[in-house]
Structure formats: structure tokens, C-alpha cells
Motif scaffolding. Structure first.
Motif, PDB file in Angstrom:
ATOM      1  N   THR A 108       0.842  -1.200   0.000  1.00 41.90           N
ATOM      2  CA  THR A 108       0.000   0.000   0.000  1.00 41.90           C
ATOM      3  C   THR A 108       0.873   1.245   0.000  1.00 41.90           C
ATOM      4  OG1 THR A 108      -0.068  -0.208   2.388  1.00 41.90           O
ATOM      5  CG2 THR A 108      -1.976  -1.010   1.164  1.00 41.90           C
ATOM      6  N   ASP A 109       0.331   2.297  -0.571  1.00 38.38           N
ATOM      7  CA  ASP A 109       1.054   3.565  -0.585  1.00 38.38           C
ATOM      8  C   ASP A 109       1.026   4.196   0.800  1.00 38.38           C
ATOM      9  OD1 ASP A 109       1.743   3.345  -3.136  1.00 38.38           O
ATOM     10  OD2 ASP A 109       0.525   4.987  -3.917  1.00 38.38           O
ATOM     11  N   LEU A 110       2.069   4.947   1.080  1.00 35.87           N
ATOM     12  CA  LEU A 110       2.124   5.634   2.370  1.00 35.87           C
ATOM     13  C   LEU A 110       1.137   6.792   2.377  1.00 35.87           C
ATOM     14  CD1 LEU A 110       5.918   5.854   3.062  1.00 35.87           C
ATOM     15  CD2 LEU A 110       4.256   4.916   4.612  1.00 35.87           C
ATOM     16  N   GLY A 111       0.387   6.916   3.464  1.00 40.88           N
ATOM     17  CA  GLY A 111      -0.488   8.065   3.632  1.00 40.88           C
ATOM     18  C   GLY A 111       0.166   9.065   4.570  1.00 40.88           C
ATOM     19  N   PRO A 112      -0.458  10.240   4.732  1.00 41.38           N
ATOM     20  CA  PRO A 112       0.156  11.269   5.561  1.00 41.38           C
ATOM     21  C   PRO A 112       0.374  10.835   7.009  1.00 41.38           C
ATOM     22  CG  PRO A 112      -1.685  12.150   4.321  1.00 41.38           C
ATOM     23  CD  PRO A 112      -1.669  10.688   4.075  1.00 41.38           C
ATOM     24  N   ALA A 113      -0.482   9.949   7.537  1.00 44.61           N
ATOM     25  CA  ALA A 113      -0.364   9.612   8.958  1.00 44.61           C
ATOM     26  C   ALA A 113       0.355   8.297   9.188  1.00 44.61           C
ATOM     27  CB  ALA A 113      -1.762   9.546   9.573  1.00 44.61           C
ATOM     28  N   ASP A 114       0.707   7.602   8.096  1.00 42.63           N
ATOM     29  CA  ASP A 114       1.207   6.231   8.259  1.00 42.63           C
ATOM     30  C   ASP A 114       2.541   6.145   8.983  1.00 42.63           C
ATOM     31  OD1 ASP A 114      -0.856   4.823   7.310  1.00 42.63           O
ATOM     32  OD2 ASP A 114      -0.159   4.741   5.232  1.00 42.63           O
ATOM     33  N   LEU A 115       3.415   7.092   8.677  1.00 42.32           N
ATOM     34  CA  LEU A 115       4.755   6.968   9.251  1.00 42.32           C
ATOM     35  C   LEU A 115       4.759   7.300  10.740  1.00 42.32           C
ATOM     36  CD1 LEU A 115       7.035   8.327   6.443  1.00 42.32           C
ATOM     37  CD2 LEU A 115       7.103   6.080   7.440  1.00 42.32           C
ATOM     38  N   ALA A 116       3.723   7.996  11.199  1.00 42.12           N
ATOM     39  CA  ALA A 116       3.673   8.321  12.621  1.00 42.12           C
ATOM     40  C   ALA A 116       2.935   7.244  13.415  1.00 42.12           C
ATOM     41  CB  ALA A 116       2.988   9.669  12.819  1.00 42.12           C
ATOM     42  N   ASP A 117       2.286   6.339  12.704  1.00 45.38           N
ATOM     43  CA  ASP A 117       1.444   5.355  13.371  1.00 45.38           C
ATOM     44  C   ASP A 117       2.290   4.165  13.823  1.00 45.38           C
ATOM     45  OD1 ASP A 117      -0.511   3.767  14.238  1.00 45.38           O
ATOM     46  OD2 ASP A 117      -1.573   3.558  12.325  1.00 45.38           O
ATOM     47  N   PRO A 118       2.336   3.873  15.108  1.00 38.73           N
ATOM     48  CA  PRO A 118       3.155   2.754  15.569  1.00 38.73           C
ATOM     49  C   PRO A 118       2.705   1.416  14.991  1.00 38.73           C
ATOM     50  CG  PRO A 118       2.250   3.977  17.427  1.00 38.73           C
ATOM     51  CD  PRO A 118       1.694   4.598  16.200  1.00 38.73           C
ATOM     52  N   ARG A 119       1.425   1.345  14.569  1.00 40.40           N
ATOM     53  CA  ARG A 119       0.955   0.068  14.025  1.00 40.40           C
ATOM     54  C   ARG A 119       1.583  -0.259  12.678  1.00 40.40           C
ATOM     55  NH1 ARG A 119      -5.234   1.101  14.219  1.00 40.40           N
ATOM     56  NH2 ARG A 119      -4.336   3.156  13.950  1.00 40.40           N
ATOM     57  N   SER A 120       2.045   0.759  11.974  1.00 35.65           N
ATOM     58  CA  SER A 120       2.631   0.461  10.663  1.00 35.65           C
ATOM     59  C   SER A 120       4.119   0.133  10.768  1.00 35.65           C
ATOM     60  CB  SER A 120       2.413   1.625   9.711  1.00 35.65           C
ATOM     61  OG  SER A 120       2.919   2.798  10.258  1.00 35.65           O
ATOM     62  N   SER A 121       4.658   0.129  11.980  1.00 38.87           N
ATOM     63  CA  SER A 121       6.071  -0.244  12.063  1.00 38.87           C
ATOM     64  C   SER A 121       6.195  -1.742  11.821  1.00 38.87           C
ATOM     65  CB  SER A 121       6.644   0.145  13.425  1.00 38.87           C
ATOM     66  OG  SER A 121       6.430  -0.869  14.344  1.00 38.87           O
ATOM     67  N   GLY A 122       7.248  -2.125  11.117  1.00 36.17           N
ATOM     68  CA  GLY A 122       7.395  -3.522  10.724  1.00 36.17           C
ATOM     69  C   GLY A 122       6.624  -3.849   9.462  1.00 36.17           C
ATOM     70  N   LYS A 123       6.259  -2.824   8.683  1.00 32.28           N
ATOM     71  CA  LYS A 123       5.576  -3.063   7.405  1.00 32.28           C
ATOM     72  C   LYS A 123       6.384  -2.435   6.290  1.00 32.28           C
ATOM     73  CE  LYS A 123       0.733  -3.076   8.761  1.00 32.28           C
ATOM     74  NZ  LYS A 123      -0.430  -2.212   8.785  1.00 32.28           N
ATOM     75  N   VAL A 124       6.259  -3.011   5.106  1.00 31.98           N
ATOM     76  CA  VAL A 124       6.883  -2.385   3.946  1.00 31.98           C
ATOM     77  C   VAL A 124       5.797  -1.613   3.210  1.00 31.98           C
ATOM     78  CG1 VAL A 124       8.092  -2.786   1.801  1.00 31.98           C
ATOM     79  CG2 VAL A 124       8.571  -4.213   3.748  1.00 31.98           C
ATOM     80  N   MET A 125       6.051  -0.349   2.943  1.00 37.44           N
ATOM     81  CA  MET A 125       5.038   0.480   2.283  1.00 37.44           C
ATOM     82  C   MET A 125       5.679   1.271   1.146  1.00 37.44           C
ATOM     83  SD  MET A 125       2.981   1.762   5.592  1.00 37.44           S
ATOM     84  CE  MET A 125       1.284   1.594   5.185  1.00 37.44           C
ATOM     85  N   ALA A 126       4.863   1.524   0.114  1.00 36.67           N
ATOM     86  CA  ALA A 126       5.396   2.160  -1.096  1.00 36.67           C
ATOM     87  C   ALA A 126       5.351   3.670  -0.979  1.00 36.67           C
ATOM     88  CB  ALA A 126       4.588   1.710  -2.298  1.00 36.67           C
ATOM     89  N   LEU A 127       6.260   4.320  -1.699  1.00 37.75           N
ATOM     90  CA  LEU A 127       6.241   5.779  -1.761  1.00 37.75           C
ATOM     91  C   LEU A 127       5.282   6.188  -2.871  1.00 37.75           C
ATOM     92  CD1 LEU A 127      10.077   6.394  -1.690  1.00 37.75           C
ATOM     93  CD2 LEU A 127       8.526   6.504   0.216  1.00 37.75           C
ATOM     94  N   PRO A 128       4.363   7.114  -2.599  1.00 35.33           N
ATOM     95  CA  PRO A 128       3.452   7.565  -3.666  1.00 35.33           C
ATOM     96  C   PRO A 128       4.225   8.275  -4.782  1.00 35.33           C
ATOM     97  CG  PRO A 128       2.724   8.333  -1.512  1.00 35.33           C
ATOM     98  CD  PRO A 128       4.072   7.738  -1.324  1.00 35.33           C
ATOM     99  N   GLU A 129       3.628   8.251  -5.964  1.00 34.51           N
ATOM    100  CA  GLU A 129       4.292   8.796  -7.163  1.00 34.51           C
ATOM    101  C   GLU A 129       4.777  10.234  -6.957  1.00 34.51           C
ATOM    102  OE1 GLU A 129       4.377   7.830 -10.604  1.00 34.51           O
ATOM    103  OE2 GLU A 129       3.923   5.734 -10.125  1.00 34.51           O
ATOM    104  N   GLU A 130       3.878  11.032  -6.380  1.00 36.89           N
ATOM    105  CA  GLU A 130       4.189  12.455  -6.253  1.00 36.89           C
ATOM    106  C   GLU A 130       5.401  12.658  -5.342  1.00 36.89           C
ATOM    107  OE1 GLU A 130       1.792  16.480  -4.990  1.00 36.89           O
ATOM    108  OE2 GLU A 130       0.813  14.531  -4.805  1.00 36.89           O
ATOM    109  N   VAL A 131       5.398  11.890  -4.248  1.00 39.41           N
ATOM    110  CA  VAL A 131       6.516  11.996  -3.314  1.00 39.41           C
ATOM    111  C   VAL A 131       7.807  11.517  -3.966  1.00 39.41           C
ATOM    112  CG1 VAL A 131       7.352  11.213  -1.083  1.00 39.41           C
ATOM    113  CG2 VAL A 131       4.972  11.779  -1.368  1.00 39.41           C
ATOM    114  N   GLN A 132       7.693  10.502  -4.832  1.00 38.42           N
ATOM    115  CA  GLN A 132       8.886  10.034  -5.550  1.00 38.42           C
ATOM    116  C   GLN A 132       9.521  11.180  -6.325  1.00 38.42           C
ATOM    117  OE1 GLN A 132       8.184   6.697  -8.159  1.00 38.42           O
ATOM    118  NE2 GLN A 132       6.889   5.744  -6.624  1.00 38.42           N
TER     119      GLN A 132
END
Lengths: 487, 283
Positions: free
Chosen positions: A112-136
Motif C-alpha cells: 500500500t502507498d504511504l499516507g500522511p499519517a502512516d509513518l507516525a502510526d506505531p501500528r505500521s512499524s514492521g511493514k513495507v510500504m510504497a512511496l506515492p508517485e508524487e513523493v517520488q
């Protein structure tokens, strides 16, 4: 008794010829006889006109007259066809080019693509997530990707969210909530993911519409490879690096286009080459920098606007990779031929002031992050000491004990730098180590799902690679699993 | 002048020490006693003579342990006493299971890579630097993984039974092996001196074993690679050139195919020489 004849050439030297003539004899006073070759002297041979002057009829190396035995009637002349020679910088560009996708890799369905709140969410730690196109695109514009990282192996760039990532991002968010500036240095062993941590912090910032200013390689600022000039009316003298600053402004402009277009200037800037009235967008202000000539003035104007107190500004993230290079005396020289300290370069000073906690305050808070490098780093004794001290103090504070001894200065060493110590007196330190096995498993499952790791991912394989990688050092895991001959 | 060459920095380098020496842990008695085998006087810590350790004193009772693990251990000991094997691995179990026997060839330290890869890596090696050759090989495989699937040329057929081109990039070892095996010559010409009459040598085609065939083919590929020019700079350039040539072989663009055809042609031309009187017994 000397032989009457020259033994080598059997030419009888005539009495009129001096054995060796001085080379410096001017042609005007050269005696007539010197025009003939003197067998014992190299002078006449050296004085002979160059081959070009003699013309092509002279042929190759030997100028022996007479008949020559020629083997093979039609001898081909060897012409080494080297083709087009590469233009300056072309080979380096090829070396440094960054590929972000591999069409052969299998697309991973659960990515899944990273959302604005994903990196701050402790539940998403230990997951691999994609960088959205725009952020790339934004990350590419700010040169956050490095050629040594394995981006080119997968269908789309993705990152492993680590515990340290969520920790760092939460600290950034806390600082913004309090309208403060997080000042932090990311450090750790080789290939533990320090630059990647910066990249993740930048990703979070881009996703949340911060303004990001990134210095991808600190060494470009201090190894005397870009132009510099003293800034007039500064005491002590500071130096601007116009060419680099122009490049930086353009990178900032491309990466933060949307946010800058929505942010407006507070005051007019008559000092710029193009007059900027108040209430024009910062993007227009950044666009004023067209040439290296006035780039520093534009950058200063931009910086004053970004840090203007009382204005409605987005949070700012300032990052720098390769901290050791800006924590030493630079390779630049002052007119007195003294070496210039890195902190006397205006751009570096701007960064180090913010890192030290002085300097400009970010109106809506933000963060200033620096990452050390282990592979390309000059010795910076003060920096190493300061970071070790901060780390020891930090762990003592967390445990509310004083069991870790805070390292002290070596009294017999003279290489310490007071200015560096002052800058790093109150920073936070984030030390990166290996990832744990759960994170390793998530990562390896992603590799296997992309078709890059041709093995069954079970506890045994994960443990094997994790152990081979020195307890889960990220880069070593890549080396053990992806960059090997056993694919 | 770079600061390193400064004479004062040389002086300061003499006393460079960034942090205090780490304190060693206090050596225990065992550590002190170690390495003193030829020392007749014991350096064990002084103790009052005749004092026994507390566990050897008669009044000390053995400590009573009562845990389930202890029970199990005692049960096991009893079973051993009765002549039963209580430590049967099938009962006890292993953390990661027993290895499958016979061991697969990849588990052997010297055969951990594919045989083609092992051979070719050693052919890539220069100046005995095997680790560098291995890294180069890893870069080659990576290049093959990331380059687009090859467009096969029907005029240059690969080995029969080769997978479709789209499958190749994800199996780079197969890709490389397929390229090498496809251009590998079947025969080599062996010259027998003076047998053809008039001092000429008699060329006789000899069959090659698989390893020899691969060696010849990769030698040809390396010849082409060494004449090629790099596009960029840096340590990845040599492996990239090799990988580009591998792709060219699979796509049928490479000049190596012509060499193979030439060898095969002369082999067919000279096959009558196998019936030469002088050769008959030898080959």
C-alpha cells in the motif's frame, strides 16, 4: 690513453668540434662548426627541430636511410577507432543515475502507498510500504535517493517502516505541535540505514505539506569543489557559495512547488535583481534566482520569509547528509591563505545555527536532522565525542540513573574544535542498529514477493540472513540476500 | 597544502586518542590462573587454609529444587538408568529441525553456487582476487535481473528447451548459463604436426566436455568485453560490459556466434581427417 676514434660510430672527431657544447648557447654566438653533429654530445640532437616541423616524410621512429626489407606488401595501418569520447561529466552522470523501478519485478499486491499519517502510526512499524508517485518526484528533485541503494530492483520504490522511524516521526510531530524545532542527529554503524531514515523523515514531511530543504552531500559544500566568495560587510567574514545555492534553490523549488505557491511573502524585497512586492508567492521569489550571481541574496530572502515570525508558514524540515564534512575546517582558503572553518561558510552556518538551537526560529515549528556517514567521513573528533556524550546523557536520563559514564575529552589531544562542540551541545541523538527479526521477515517477504529473493521465507531463512547481516544490519541483509551470486 | 601534510598536524597525530581507554573487567581467578601452566606457584586468591567451600561442609543440605523441568530431567535420568534412551531427538525435537540427508549440494561450502557460476567467476578473476570477481558476478546477475527481457533472434536459436524470454530476467543464473551454453562450441581443432604432408599440420576435430565448452565460450565473450568501451566510470563498469555482452549473445547480436560457426565449419570440413591412417589409433 684515449682512442683517437669514437668507438661507437667510427667517425673521427675533428679537432675543431668541441666535445660538448653548452645547451644555453644562444644561436647568435653558435660557432659555425656546431651546426654539424657532434658524436659525443646529445645537444645537437636535442636542438634538432621537432618532428612536426620536419614533415611527415620523415616517417616513424627510425630515420635510417637506405633500403628497408618490407615484409608483406600491403600492410594495413592500424587505426585505433575509439569512437566518440565521452563529454565531461557524462561518465559520472551514468555512474550516478538513479533507477527507481524494475519492470521485471513482480508487482506486490498487498503493497500500500504511504499516507500522511502512516509513518507516525506505531501500528505500521514492521511493514513495507510504497512511496506515492508524487513523493517520488519530490524526493528525486531533492536528491534523496542514492545510487548505492537498491531502488532499481523492485517494481516501485518502497520502504520498511522501522520502530526508529515511527519514533523519529512522532518526535517531529511533537515538536510541530509545540511550535518548536526538533534538533536531532542520526548516527549508527555502516549501512544501518541512516540516509534512509532521512529519506523517511522527508517523505513524512512531503506527505504533510512541510517545506523540505535537503543537502544531499555535505562534502559538496566543504571540499572546495564549488565556487565561493566573501560576503561583503560581514565580520568575521563569511563566504557564500553561489553556484551551489542556485542548485539548492532550484531543488527546493521543484520539490516544494505546491507549498511554496500557497505561501506568500510578508515584506517587499527591493534588494533583489527583480523587485518583489509584499504578498507575492514564495515560488515567484524562488524563481528570481536565474543565475548564480544573485543566488545567495535570493536564498537569504527566501529564508527570511520562511522564518518570518508571526506569519502563517508550513513547518520546515532541514536535513543534511554526511555531517562530519561540515564539522571540520573546510578545504577553502581565505585571501590570507588560512583555511576557512566550515561554519564560516554562510550556508553551513545557517544550518549549524539551527542545529545548535540558536539562529532562526521556525514559525510553525519543524525539524533539523543531520545524518552521519561511516564510509565517507573525515575524522571529526569533536563531533564523535559530542555525539557519544549526548548519547550517554540521553540514556542516563531515560533510565534516571547515572550508570553510563559520559565520555570526557582526552586531555592530550589537540584536535578538538570548540565551535563544533558548541553546535552539538544540546542535540538529540538517534542511534540506528540492526532491525529485529519481525522487521527482517517483513522485508524478506517483500523481496520474495517481488521475485528478487528466490527462497522460501521461513523462520530459518530469516534467521540465517539476519545473523549473516550482523544482527540485522539492513545493508548487510541486502548484500546477503539480494546482491549475491546465489540468487 | 592539505591540512594532513602540515607538520603540526603530524605532531598532533602522535597523541590522537578520541576517548578514554575502556576499562577492562576485573580479572577473575580463572583468568589469572590461565596461561600460568608452567608457573609452579599458584596465583589463586588467598584463602584461609583448610577452609572448604560451603557446599562441601557436612552441615549444608542439598538445595531442594522442585520445578517441572527438574522433574523431567530426573525422569530422563531414571530412564537412562533402566537402559532406555530418553534423549531421543524425535521426542525432544530441535529448534530448526534436523538437516535433510543426504545434504543438498548447495550446503557444501565449496559447491554453494551453481557450477556454471563458479566456473565463470573464476574466469572473471584477475590477479587472484576472487572476492572482487564474486562481487562482479553478483553485479552481472543484478544487471540481468533489471534489464528488459531479451528479444530472441530466430536465426540464432538458443538451446532447445530454453524457457521463454520473459522468464529469463527473474532467473539470472539460468539466463547466464543459457547464454554461455548456447554459444559454446561442440568441438575444437587439434593440430597434429606434420601429418598432412609437406610439414603441414593435420587439423582433427575433437569433441569437448561441457566444462571445456563453457570455458571456450566465456573466453570469447571476455575477448569482446575487453575490447569494448565503458559508458560510465566506476567499479560497476566491467561487470556491466560483461552483462551487456551476455544480453547481446542471447539476442543474437554478438560476434561470438560467428566464432562458433567458424569453428563448427572447420570441424565439418576436417572431419574426414578422423579417418587418417596416423590418427586412427590415437583419437
Amino acid at each position: 690513453m684515449s682512442a683517437p676514434n669514437c668507438l661507437r660510430c667510427l667517425v673521427r672527431p675533428s679537432a675543431g668540434i668541441p666535445v660538448s657544447a653548452p645547451r644555453t648557447v644562444s644561436p647568435l654566438v653558435t660557432p659555425f662548426v656546431l651546426a654539424r653533429t657532434a658524436p659525443f654530445s646529445t645537444t645537437a640532437a636535442n636542438a634538432r627541430p621537432k618532428k612536426e616541423a620536419q614533415g611527415k616524410s620523415d616517417g616513424g621512429g627510425s630515420s635510417r636511410g637506405g633500403k628497408k626489407l618490407q615484409l608483406g606488401k600491403f600492410k594495413k595501418e592500424k587505426v585505433a577507432d575509439r569512437g566518440r569520447t565521452p563529454l565531461p561529466g557524462e561518465r559520472k552522470a551514468y555512474r550516478k543515475r538513479i533507477t527507481l523501478s524494475n519492470d521485471n519485478a513482480i508487482p506486490v499486491p498487498w503493497l500500500t502507498d504511504l499516507g500522511p499519517a502512516d509513518l507516525a502510526d506505531p501500528r505500521s512499524s514492521g511493514k513495507v510500504m510504497a512511496l506515492p508517485e508524487e513523493v517520488q518526484d519530490q524526493l528525486r528533485a531533492s536528491e534523496a535517493f542514492k545510487a548505492t541503494q537498491c531502488w532499481g530492483m523492485f517494481r516501485k520504490p518502497a520502504v520498511l517502516v522501522r520502530k526508529e522511524t515511527t519514533d523519529l516521526v512522532n518526535r517531529m510531530e511533537d515538536a510541530v505541535d509545540k511550535k518548536e524545532t526538533l534538533r536531532l542527529v542520526v548516527t549508527g554503524d555502516k549501512v544501518t540505514g541512516k540516509s534512509m531514515m532521512l529519506l523517511q523523515a522527508m517523505t513524512h514531511a512531503y506527505l504533510n505539506n512541510w517545506i523540505v530543504i535537503h543537502v544531499p552531500e555535505a562534502q559538496e559544500l566543504t571540499t572546495a569543489c564549488t565556487d565561493y566568495a566573501p560576503i561583503p560587510n560581514t565580520d568575521p567574514v563569511q563566504y557564500m557559495q553561489n553556484v551551489y545555492v542556485l542548485k539548492l534553490i532550484q531543488a527546493i523549488k521543484r520539490a516544494n512547488e505546491k507549498v511554496l505557491a500557497k505561501t506568500y511573502t510578508m515584506t517587499a524585497h527591493p534588494e533583489l535583481p527583480q523587485n518583489m512586492p509584499a504578498n507575492s508567492s514564495l515560488l515567484a521569489l524562488a524563481n528570481v534566482a536565474k543565475e548564480a550571481e544573485g543566488a545567495w541574496a535570493v536564498f537569504q530572502a527566501l529564508w527570511t520569509e520562511l522564518t518570518a515570525q508571526g506569519a502563517n508558514r508550513p513547518p520546515i524540515l532541514l536535513t543534511l547528509d554526511g555531517l562530519a564534512h561540515v564539522m571540520k575546517v573546510s578545504d577553502y582558503r581565505a585571501p590570507s591563505f588560512d583555511l576557512i572553518h566550515s561554519h564560516d561558510l554562510a550556508l553551513v552556518r545557517l544550518f549549524s545555527d539551527v542545529l545548535a538551537g540558536g539562529g532562526a526560529k521556525f514559525p510553525s515549528g519543524g525539524a533539523v536532522l543531520a545524518a552521519t556517514s561511516r564510509s565517507n567521513a573525515p575524522r571529526a573528533a569533536s563531533m564523535e565525542l559530542a555525539l557519544a556524550q549526548r548519547e550517554a546523557e540521553q540514556s542516563n536520563k531515560e533510565k534516571e540513573k547515572t550508570d553510563v559514564e559520559v565520555p570526557k575529552k582526552d586531555p592530550f589531544f589537540r584536535g578538538y574544535d570548540d565551535r563544533v562542540e558548541a553546535v552539538l551541545r544540546s542535540v538529540q541523538v538517534l542511534r540506528l542498529k540492526g532491525i529485529d527479526k519481525l522487521e527482517a521477515r517483513a522485508l524478506m517477504e517483500y523481496w520474495a514477493a517481488s521475485g528478487m529473493l528466490r527462497a522460501m521465507v521461513d523462520e530459518k531463512t530469516v534467521t540465517e540472513k539476519w545473523t549473516l547481516a550482523g544482527s540485522g544490519v539492513l545493508g548487510e541483509m541486502e548484500r546477503a540476500a539480494l546482491l549475491t551470486m546465489r540468487v | 597544502m592539505p591540512p594532513r601534510l602540515n607538520i603540526w598536524s603530524a605532531c598532533s597525530a602522535l597523541s590522537t586518542r578520541a576517548r578514554a581507554f575502556a576499562r577492562l573487567p576485573q580479572p577473575g581467578p580463572a583468568a589469572l590462573a590461565r596461561g600460568l601452566a608452567d608457573n609452579t606457584t599458584s596465583r589463586l586468591p588467598e584463602s584461609t587454609p583448610g577452609a572448604l567451600p560451603p557446599s562441601m561442609l557436612p552441615e549444608s543440605e542439598p538445595a531442594v529444587y522442585s520445578s517441572s523441568e527438574n522433574e523431567t530431567a530426573i525422569n530422563q535420568l531414571r530412564m537412562i538408568e533402566y537402559g532406555l534412551s530418553s534423549l531421543d531427538p524425535t521426542v525432544e525435537g530441535h529448534k530448526y529441525g534436523m538437516p535433510e540427508l543426504p545434504l543438498p549440494s548447495q550446503k557444501h561450502a565449496k559447491h554453494r553456487y551453481d557450477s556454471v557460476i563458479t566456473q565463470v567467476t573464476r574466469l572473471l578473476m584477475r590477479d587472484g582476487k576472487l572476492a572482487k570477481a564474486q562481487r562482479d558476478m553478483a553485479i552481472i546477475l543484478n544487471y540481468l535481473r533489471t534489464s528488459p527481457p531479451p528479444k530472441l533472434d530466430p536465426a540464432r536459436p538458443l538451446l532447445p528447451g530454453a524457457p521463454p524470454a520473459s522468464h529469463l530476467p527473474l532467473d539470472p543464473v539460468l539466463y547466464l548459463a543459457l547464454a554461455i551454453d548456447s554459444v559454446a562450441p561442440l568441438v575444437k581443432m587439434r593440430g597434429f604436426k606434420g601429418l598432412a604432408g609437406g610439414g603441414k599440420s593435420l587439423d582433427v576435430p575433437m569433441p569437448l566436455r561441457a566444462r571445456q565448452r563453457r570455458r571456450t565460450a566465456f573466453g570469447w565473450i571476455l575477448d569482446v568485453v575487453n575490447k569494448k568501451k565503458s559508458k560510465g566510470s566506476g567499479r560497476t563498469m566491467f561487470p556491466h560490459r560483461v552483462a551487456e555482452e551476455i544480453v547481446a549473445v542471447v539476442e543474437g547480436r554478438s560476434g561470438v556466434w560467428d566464432k562458433r560457426t567458424q569453428v563448427h565449419k572447420s570441424g565439418t570440413g576436417n572431419r574426414a581427417n578422423l579417418n587418417h591412417m596416423a590418427i586412427k589409433g590415437m583419437v
